[in-house]
Design an enzyme around this catalytic site. Structure first.
Site, short mmCIF file in Angstrom:
data_model
loop_
_atom_site.label_atom_id
_atom_site.label_comp_id
_atom_site.label_asym_id
_atom_site.label_seq_id
_atom_site.Cartn_x
_atom_site.Cartn_y
_atom_site.Cartn_z
N GLY A 11 68.41 -47.29 2.81
CA GLY A 11 67.32 -47.88 1.85
C GLY A 11 66.15 -47.49 2.13
O GLY A 11 65.02 -48.36 1.89
N ARG A 14 62.48 -46.47 -1.12
CA ARG A 14 61.25 -47.18 -1.42
C ARG A 14 60.93 -48.30 -0.38
O ARG A 14 61.77 -48.69 0.60
CB ARG A 14 61.50 -47.84 -2.83
CG ARG A 14 62.78 -48.91 -2.59
CD ARG A 14 62.75 -49.51 -4.06
NE ARG A 14 64.08 -50.39 -4.03
CZ ARG A 14 64.53 -51.07 -5.11
NH1 ARG A 14 64.04 -51.12 -6.12
NH2 ARG A 14 65.57 -51.98 -4.77
N ASN A 86 68.24 -50.74 7.28
CA ASN A 86 67.05 -51.54 6.48
C ASN A 86 67.54 -51.81 5.15
O ASN A 86 67.03 -52.85 4.71
CB ASN A 86 66.00 -50.42 6.41
CG ASN A 86 65.02 -51.07 5.31
OD1 ASN A 86 64.32 -51.86 5.47
ND2 ASN A 86 65.07 -50.23 4.32
N SER A 140 65.09 -61.15 9.21
CA SER A 140 64.14 -61.85 8.23
C SER A 140 63.78 -63.43 8.96
O SER A 140 64.63 -63.67 9.71
CB SER A 140 64.74 -62.22 6.97
OG SER A 140 63.77 -63.25 6.22
N TYR A 155 70.93 -65.12 1.29
CA TYR A 155 70.24 -64.37 2.14
C TYR A 155 70.13 -64.82 3.37
O TYR A 155 70.11 -64.24 4.68
CB TYR A 155 68.95 -64.04 1.34
CG TYR A 155 67.87 -63.16 2.05
CD1 TYR A 155 68.02 -61.76 1.89
CD2 TYR A 155 66.89 -63.51 2.79
CE1 TYR A 155 67.39 -60.77 2.49
CE2 TYR A 155 66.05 -62.73 3.54
CZ TYR A 155 66.13 -61.42 3.30
OH TYR A 155 65.43 -60.37 4.00
N LYS A 159 71.06 -62.93 7.12
CA LYS A 159 70.56 -62.48 8.21
C LYS A 159 70.60 -63.30 9.39
O LYS A 159 70.62 -62.85 10.40
CB LYS A 159 68.93 -62.64 7.73
CG LYS A 159 68.66 -61.87 6.30
CD LYS A 159 68.67 -60.39 6.86
CE LYS A 159 68.16 -59.37 5.89
NZ LYS A 159 68.52 -58.24 5.97
#
Length: 232
Positions: A11, A14, A86, A140, A155, A159
């Site tokens: 990833g 960007r 990532n 995160s 999400y 994580k």
């Protein structure tokens, strides 16, 4: 033979991933930009404008794609010193823990958690070929037990589970001298974090670059933020 340390970042076309690539390039690494879209990976590599940067297509949601990326790189590099897991998705807008469906939970866990596990598994033969390889998983604050939110269901769970996988991978790879750590970048201004976030992508990348470049990492199986260990 190229003796420079080699790093693969998923990833990395960007956002935080690209900033990590910039940081490791400045630290004189050979950097491999991983993206599920090869053209985007190549464009990102071209922007870095260095012979030490190349690109590879890798969709961490698909084992076949990860295997192909390994095969592509195995002929080009003799080892892998750093793997930064990532790549990830944040698909929870409009859902909470009471409304999210099973398919979206599976999709997010498949990318954010299982993708990092499988990438580590598949690239292990290259990680084993260097002394003191390092795996860095992007987690995160939403994955911390104290940070779980009912409004960010898939999400958070992905994580949280990635943090658990980090602990288990660290234990499994200790005998191979491979450290595995997780990073919470904080709230970063990116496509995922939004423009109101207080941290830049460079700040979000800093701890990963530090973990990759610090002379010696004794700790493994830990969660880090701003270069300091924090609680799971």
């Amino acid at each position: 033979m190229n003796t420079k340390k080699k790093a693969l970042i998923t990833g990395a076309n960007r956002g935080i991933g690209y900033a990590i690539a910039q940081g490791l390039l400045k630290a004189d690494f050979q950097v491999i930009i991983g993206s599920r879209n090869l053209e985007k990976a190549k464009k990102a590599a071209e922007k870095l404008n260095s012979p030490l940067v190349n690109a590879v297509e890798i969709d961490i949601a698909e084992d076949k794609s990860i295997h192909k990326a390994f095969d592509d790189l195995n002929g080009e590099i003799d080892r892998l010193d750093i793997l930064v897991n990532n790549a990830g998705i944040y698909p929870d807008n409009g859902f909470d823990i009471l409304t999210i469906d099973r398919d979206l939970l599976i999709k997010t866990l498949n990318v954010n958690t299982f993708g990092a596990i499988k990438t580590t598994q598949i690239f292990l033969p290259l990680l084993e070929k260097t002394d003191k390889a390092r795996v860095i998983n992007y987690s995160s604050g939403y994955g911390q037990l104290a940070g779980l939110s009912a409004d960010v269901p898939s999400y958070c769970l992905s994580k949280l589970t990635l943090n658990g996988a980090t602990i288990m991978l660290a234990d499994a790879l200790a005998s191979k001298n491979i450290t595995v750590n997780a990073v919470d970048p904080g709230w970063v201004s990116s496509d995922m974090g939004g423009e109101n976030a207080p941290k830049t992508v460079e700040q979000g990348a800093d701890t990963a670059v530090w973990l990759a470049t610090v002379e010696r990492v004794k700790e493994s199986g830990k969660l880090w933020r701003d270069r300091s260990e924090i609680a799971y």
